[in-house]
Structure formats: C-alpha cells, structure tokens
Design an enzyme around this catalytic site. Structure first.
Site, PDB file in Angstrom:
ATOM      1  N   CYS A 115       0.889  -1.178   0.000  1.00 11.82           N
ATOM      2  CA  CYS A 115       0.000   0.000   0.000  1.00 11.82           C
ATOM      3  C   CYS A 115       0.920   1.220   0.000  1.00 11.82           C
ATOM      4  O   CYS A 115       1.172   1.811   1.046  1.00 11.82           O
ATOM      5  CB  CYS A 115      -0.885  -0.008   1.245  1.00 11.82           C
ATOM      6  SG  CYS A 115      -2.082  -1.342   1.261  1.00 11.82           S
ATOM      7  N   ALA A 158       1.299   4.393  -1.873  1.00  6.28           N
ATOM      8  CA  ALA A 158       1.148   5.829  -2.168  1.00  6.28           C
ATOM      9  C   ALA A 158       0.929   6.632  -0.888  1.00  6.28           C
ATOM     10  O   ALA A 158       0.227   6.154   0.010  1.00  6.28           O
ATOM     11  CB  ALA A 158      -0.033   6.032  -3.107  1.00  6.28           C
ATOM     12  N   PRO A 159       1.547   7.810  -0.759  1.00  2.00           N
ATOM     13  CA  PRO A 159       2.326   8.541  -1.770  1.00  2.00           C
ATOM     14  C   PRO A 159       3.807   8.166  -1.854  1.00  2.00           C
ATOM     15  O   PRO A 159       4.564   8.846  -2.532  1.00  2.00           O
ATOM     16  CB  PRO A 159       2.171  10.005  -1.317  1.00  2.00           C
ATOM     17  CG  PRO A 159       2.019   9.910   0.171  1.00  2.00           C
ATOM     18  CD  PRO A 159       1.285   8.621   0.450  1.00  2.00           C
ATOM     19  N   GLY A 160       4.215   7.118  -1.148  1.00  2.00           N
ATOM     20  CA  GLY A 160       5.554   6.582  -1.395  1.00  2.00           C
ATOM     21  C   GLY A 160       6.609   6.944  -0.369  1.00  2.00           C
ATOM     22  O   GLY A 160       7.789   6.668  -0.576  1.00  2.00           O
ATOM     23  N   GLY A 161       6.209   7.552   0.754  1.00  2.00           N
ATOM     24  CA  GLY A 161       7.190   7.937   1.771  1.00  2.00           C
ATOM     25  C   GLY A 161       8.010   6.738   2.243  1.00  2.00           C
ATOM     26  O   GLY A 161       9.242   6.784   2.273  1.00  2.00           O
ATOM     27  N   ASP A 214      -0.187   0.288  -5.406  1.00  2.00           N
ATOM     28  CA  ASP A 214      -1.301   0.988  -4.782  1.00  2.00           C
ATOM     29  C   ASP A 214      -2.530   0.765  -5.650  1.00  2.00           C
ATOM     30  O   ASP A 214      -2.438   0.779  -6.880  1.00  2.00           O
ATOM     31  CB  ASP A 214      -1.046   2.484  -4.586  1.00  2.00           C
ATOM     32  CG  ASP A 214      -1.915   3.046  -3.442  1.00  2.00           C
ATOM     33  OD1 ASP A 214      -1.414   3.165  -2.305  1.00  2.00           O
ATOM     34  OD2 ASP A 214      -3.109   3.318  -3.690  1.00  2.00           O
ATOM     35  N   ASP A 269      -4.396  -4.137  -6.968  1.00  2.00           N
ATOM     36  CA  ASP A 269      -5.088  -4.412  -5.715  1.00  2.00           C
ATOM     37  C   ASP A 269      -4.317  -5.501  -4.969  1.00  2.00           C
ATOM     38  O   ASP A 269      -4.268  -6.648  -5.428  1.00  2.00           O
ATOM     39  CB  ASP A 269      -6.521  -4.876  -6.044  1.00  2.00           C
ATOM     40  CG  ASP A 269      -7.330  -5.122  -4.779  1.00  2.00           C
ATOM     41  OD1 ASP A 269      -6.730  -5.162  -3.680  1.00  2.00           O
ATOM     42  OD2 ASP A 269      -8.560  -5.273  -4.900  1.00  2.00           O
ATOM     43  N   ASP A 297       1.276  -1.240   4.963  1.00  2.00           N
ATOM     44  CA  ASP A 297       0.942   0.037   5.623  1.00  2.00           C
ATOM     45  C   ASP A 297      -0.539   0.271   5.308  1.00  2.00           C
ATOM     46  O   ASP A 297      -0.891   0.924   4.334  1.00  2.00           O
ATOM     47  CB  ASP A 297       1.838   1.137   5.036  1.00  2.00           C
ATOM     48  CG  ASP A 297       1.718   2.450   5.790  1.00  2.00           C
ATOM     49  OD1 ASP A 297       1.199   2.437   6.912  1.00  2.00           O
ATOM     50  OD2 ASP A 297       2.141   3.485   5.245  1.00  2.00           O
ATOM     51  N   CYS A 327      -1.452   4.207  10.915  1.00  2.00           N
ATOM     52  CA  CYS A 327      -1.297   5.468  11.647  1.00  2.00           C
ATOM     53  C   CYS A 327      -2.549   5.668  12.500  1.00  2.00           C
ATOM     54  O   CYS A 327      -3.067   6.764  12.630  1.00  2.00           O
ATOM     55  CB  CYS A 327      -1.036   6.644  10.707  1.00  2.00           C
ATOM     56  SG  CYS A 327      -2.293   6.883   9.455  1.00  2.00           S
TER      57      CYS A 327
HETATM   58  C1  LIG Z   1      -1.655   4.632   4.744  1.00  2.00           C
HETATM   59  S1  LIG Z   1      -1.677   4.889   3.034  1.00  2.00           S
HETATM   60  C2  LIG Z   1      -0.051   4.397   2.595  1.00  2.00           C
HETATM   61  C3  LIG Z   1       1.019   5.408   2.891  1.00  2.00           C
HETATM   62  C4  LIG Z   1       2.352   5.047   2.277  1.00  2.00           C
HETATM   63  N1  LIG Z   1       2.789   3.727   2.667  1.00  2.00           N
HETATM   64  C5  LIG Z   1       3.442   6.047   2.607  1.00  2.00           C
HETATM   65  O1  LIG Z   1       4.208   5.807   3.548  1.00  2.00           O
HETATM   66  O2  LIG Z   1       3.533   7.067   1.918  1.00  2.00           O
HETATM   67  C6  LIG Z   1      -2.651   3.548   2.490  1.00  2.00           C
HETATM   68  C7  LIG Z   1      -2.680   3.345   1.007  1.00  2.00           C
HETATM   69  O3  LIG Z   1      -3.271   2.071   0.776  1.00  2.00           O
HETATM   70  C8  LIG Z   1      -3.889   2.096  -0.480  1.00  2.00           C
HETATM   71  N2  LIG Z   1      -4.743   0.891  -0.568  1.00  2.00           N
HETATM   72  C9  LIG Z   1      -5.937   0.679   0.035  1.00  2.00           C
HETATM   73  N3  LIG Z   1      -6.408  -0.552  -0.284  1.00  2.00           N
HETATM   74  C10 LIG Z   1      -5.481  -1.131  -1.102  1.00  2.00           C
HETATM   75  C11 LIG Z   1      -5.400  -2.368  -1.779  1.00  2.00           C
HETATM   76  N4  LIG Z   1      -6.381  -3.290  -1.666  1.00  2.00           N
HETATM   77  N5  LIG Z   1      -4.317  -2.626  -2.552  1.00  2.00           N
HETATM   78  C12 LIG Z   1      -3.323  -1.701  -2.669  1.00  2.00           C
HETATM   79  N6  LIG Z   1      -3.369  -0.496  -2.078  1.00  2.00           N
HETATM   80  C13 LIG Z   1      -4.421  -0.199  -1.290  1.00  2.00           C
HETATM   81  C14 LIG Z   1      -4.581   3.438  -0.490  1.00  2.00           C
HETATM   82  O4  LIG Z   1      -4.880   3.850  -1.815  1.00  2.00           O
HETATM   83  C15 LIG Z   1      -3.532   4.323   0.204  1.00  2.00           C
HETATM   84  O5  LIG Z   1      -2.736   4.974  -0.761  1.00  2.00           O
END
Ligand SMILES: C[S@@+](CC[C@H](N)C(=O)[O-])C[C@H]1O[C@@H](n2cnc3c(N)ncnc32)[C@H](O)[C@@H]1O
Length: 435
Positions: free
Chosen positions: A254, A256-259, A276, A302, A321, A374
């Site tokens: 998961c 985005a945004p990639g941190g 993502d 997904d 994440d 978080c």
């Molecule tokens: C908490 S954010 C991730 C933050 C990221 N790891 C960072 O540190 O920048 C959660 C992410 O999970 C993605 N997400 C939710 N369900 C998902 C799925 N089934 N497969 C892949 N990504 C998913 C969302 O689009 C969102 O961008």
C-alpha cells in the site's frame, strides 16, 4: 497580511468543514490565489487551526448566535470560526483579529454582515469568561474530537486520554527524512544552519531532523537534488523495523504517496515492488522516486488480488501500511476528525483483515511481514493482529522495543506525542520455517 488572506482561508475552511473536501485539496484549490509566500503560509496556518478548532469554535458560535447561520453563509461561518481561533489559539491581538475579520466579510462579498461579525467577536471578548466554561461542559467542544472517537479513545486508552487529546490538538513540528544515499545527516544539518533554517537531529531516529517551523519545501537546501523528504519520524520507523537485507525481494503493498517506499530504497539496494490500488495516487510516488533518485517496480494493483499481479516468487519482506482511521495523525491532518465516521470502521477492519490474509501466502518462510497503521484504535492494531495470529499457525510475532511508546499485544503502539512523534502502530510478524 491583508484581509484577502482571511477570506481565502475562510473559503478553504468552509470547503473542508462544510463540503467534505480534504484539507490538502482545499488548500491546493485556494492558496494559489495569494501571490505572496508569507500570505500563503499564514492562510495555511489559519486553515489548519480552523480545522483543528472547528468543533470548539463552531460550538462557541452557536452559543453566540443561538441558531446556526444559513448554509449560504458557510464561508462567513468559517470566517467567524477563524476569528475565534485567531483570538484564542493563535494569539493574534484582539483589535487585529476583529478588524481583519470584519474586512474579510466584505472580501467574501458579505459586506452587509460586517456589523454582525464585529458584534459577535466583540461579544465573545466581553463574555468569554462565562462562555468558556459553557463550552467546556460539552465534551466535543472541550476536546475538539468527535464524540465517537472520544468514546473509542476513552475505552482504549483511559490513562493516556488527556495526553492524546492535548497532542492531537497541538501543531506538529515539521520533520524531514535525510536521504543518506545523498548526504550525511550532520552535513545536512550544517546546510540548514547556513540557510538560516532552525533544526535539530531527532535523538534516536538516525534519519530524522526536526525543523523549528514550517517552510515551503523549495527553500530546503538541495530539495530538488533529493537530499531529503518530508516525513514524520514515526513513519521513518517502518523501514528500520522492516530491515530488508541487501538484494531482498520486498513488497510494499500500500505504497502511495511513497514515503516509506522511498525510505526502504534509500536504506539499501533491494528488489522492491510497490503497489497501490488507487492509480491516481501513483504519479506522486513516481515524483518522489525520481526526485530522490530511486527506482522500483511500481504498479497500480489491488494487493488483495495477488493472482492479477504476483509472479509467484515469494518475498523476504512485506510492508503492509494498511488503510486505517488515521486517528494517530490528527495533529498533522486535522481534517480527519471532521470527515471520519464511526460507521467507516467496520469496512476498514475488514479491509485490513483481508489484506493480511491475501498477502501472507506471498511471504517466504523465514520472512517478515511488517503491519503498520497510523491509527491509535486497538481494533485496527493489537486486536487485528491478535486475530491474525490466532488464525495462522505459521505466524509468530517478533518483538519490537523502541525508546518511546508501549508494547500493545503483539505489536508496538506510539500514541501521538510519544517521543514527539505521530501516533503509529507496528507489528512484525515472522513466518515459521527457513527460506
Ligand atoms: C496509509 S496509506 C499508505 C502510505 C504510504 N505507505 C506512505 O508511507 O507514503 C494507504 C494506502 O493504501 C492504499 N490501498 C488501500 N487498499 C489497497 C489495496 N487493496 N491494494 C493496494 N493499495 C491499497 C490506499 O490507496 C492508500 O494509498
């Protein structure tokens, strides 16, 4: 600051508090109308303070007005909330806050309401001694948190509740992650000092720098050359806890945004796949990778449906994440408290569970999955992981011990403010067997 700054901030705040826009979207739409960087910075401070204080100062407005303003005056309502936040939270002198709010009403096209704005703010100043205790009698107005979240936090963290509320309502210090591939932290601190930017090293997170105040990223030395990224120290713990060995196959499910993706790559050369599900969020990941000089296999996919994207080769490390309530990061994302609903939780819990179940078979024996949120809600964290461990005999929690926070079940919980960090939960789960 001219009055337009207040009017722009009021429009943005109305979008956030009354129309469901995210704070990031609302600022992106409205701030560019201000040409001066200092005005943009002040407007951003105002909108953050307004979102953080909405539940308190909007309740104060109701005490003053006895009935809500009509919907067509939503931007005026936001201007008044900002007026109260300036008086009570931001330390703006009374005459300046009142005069600028009155002018702001005119700038919003509500010239006929200037008298109302003046009268309400002046009445607040006269009667605040009796109105503040009335506000504090209402739990949402006192804590600036929605009732459902307050109930959940009271249940989960009765002893830490006051500290959580205080930390969630304080402005968070901006933090950087130094790209150690490009520059040593001590050298970057020296560059910041030369540029007149006050900063210090985080005491125990090796990549983290705490800035004294926010500034536009373009002012940071070597920003364009990828010397650093903006990231709270709590999020910087993910790459450290994942601890991917050189050359390892790693999945960031998961991303985005990639941190965290970028941090994992900065720590060493690994074969990383970053996914993502939201394709619209991938350009930001790509931008971050490019600026920091990093590469990985980045895909819109997904994570719950590995059949569509997995090549069948197991991963030595998986970072999940997970999407969550974001209840640990209210100090940085004050709009979350206005938008998240109790009714969102069951679907989030189910998604987290489904992601854990779908990704577990992709982990190599002897490998590690790091679950991160978080959130500070036990249901998303310790309870979620307890349920997973019960259902997977080959899963074993690996202990985590950090200088701040506390053990919770099989994982580690940072509450907001612990170690001056955001609230985050981590659980490290090993797969029995050897690779
Ligand atoms: C908490 S954010 C991730 C933050 C990221 N790891 C960072 O540190 O920048 C959660 C992410 O999970 C993605 N997400 C939710 N369900 C998902 C799925 N089934 N497969 C892949 N990504 C998913 C969302 O689009 C969102 O961008």
């Amino acid at each position: 600051m001219n009055t337009d700054t207040r009017a722009v901030a009021a429009r943005a705040l109305a979008q956030v508090a009354l129309s469901g826009h995210s704070l990031r979207e609302a600022l992106a739409l409205t701030l560019p109308t201000l040409t001066d960087a200092r005005e943009r910075a002040f407007a951003s401070t105002l909108v953050h303070a307004g979102a953080r204080g909405w539940l308190r100062w909007n309740a104060a407005l109701l005490l003053l007005l006895h009935k809500p303003l009509p919907r067509r005056l939503g931007d005026l309502q936001a201007l008044l909330v900002l007026g109260l936040a300036q008086l009570e939270d931001l330390g703006v002198p009374a005459h300046a806050a009142v005069a600028a709010s009155v002018e702001g009403a005119a700038a919003l096209g509500h010239g006929a309401q200037r008298g109302l704005v003046n009268a309400l703010l002046r009445r607040w100043l006269r009667e605040r001694g009796t109105l503040l205790p009335q506000l504090d009698a209402n739990a949402e107005a006192r804590t600036r948190l929605p009732g459902w979240l307050l109930d959940a936090l009271t249940r989960d963290w009765p002893d830490a509740l006051d500290a959580i509320v205080a930390a969630s309502n304080r402005e968070a210090p901006p933090m950087l992650r130094v790209n150690l591939r490009r520059v040593r932290r001590a050298d970057y601190l020296a560059r910041l000092a030369e540029a007149g930017i006050g900063a210090h090293a985080h005491p125990w997170i090796e990549t983290a720098i705490v800035l004294e105040r926010s500034l536009e990223v373009g002012r940071l030395p070597d920003w364009g050359a990828g010397a650093c990224a903006v990231q709270d120290g709590a999020a910087q713990l993910a790459a450290l806890l994942l601890d991917a060995p050189p050359g390892a196959r790693v999945l960031d499910a998961c991303a985005a945004p990639g941190g965290k993706t970028c941090h994992i790559l900065e720590r060493g050369a690994v074969a990383l796949t970053a996914l993502d599900v939201d394709a619209r969020r991938l350009p930001r990941v790509r931008e971050n990778l490019d600026r920091l000089g990093l590469t990985c296999d980045l895909r819109a996919a997904d994570a719950q449906q590995p059949a569509a994207w997995w090549d069948g080769q197991p991963y030595a490390r998986i970072l999940l994440d997970a999407p969550c309530s974001a209840s640990g990061v209210l100090r940085r994302q004050p709009d979350v408290r206005l938008h998240r609903r109790a009714s969102d939780l069951p679907a989030l819990l189910e998604r987290q569970r489904a992601l854990l179940d779908a990704l577990w078979p992709l982990l190599a024996p002897g490998g590690t999955l790091l679950y991160a949120t978080c959130s500070i809600l036990r249901a998303e964290n310790a309870d979620q992981i307890a349920g997973f461990l019960d259902a997977h005999a080959d899963a074993q929690a690996q202990p985590i011990a950090l200088p701040a926070g506390r053990r919770d079940g099989a994982g580690w919980q940072l509450l907001p403010g612990d170690g001056a960090l955001d609230g985050m939960f981590y659980a490290r789960i090993g797969k029995r067997g050897s690779s």
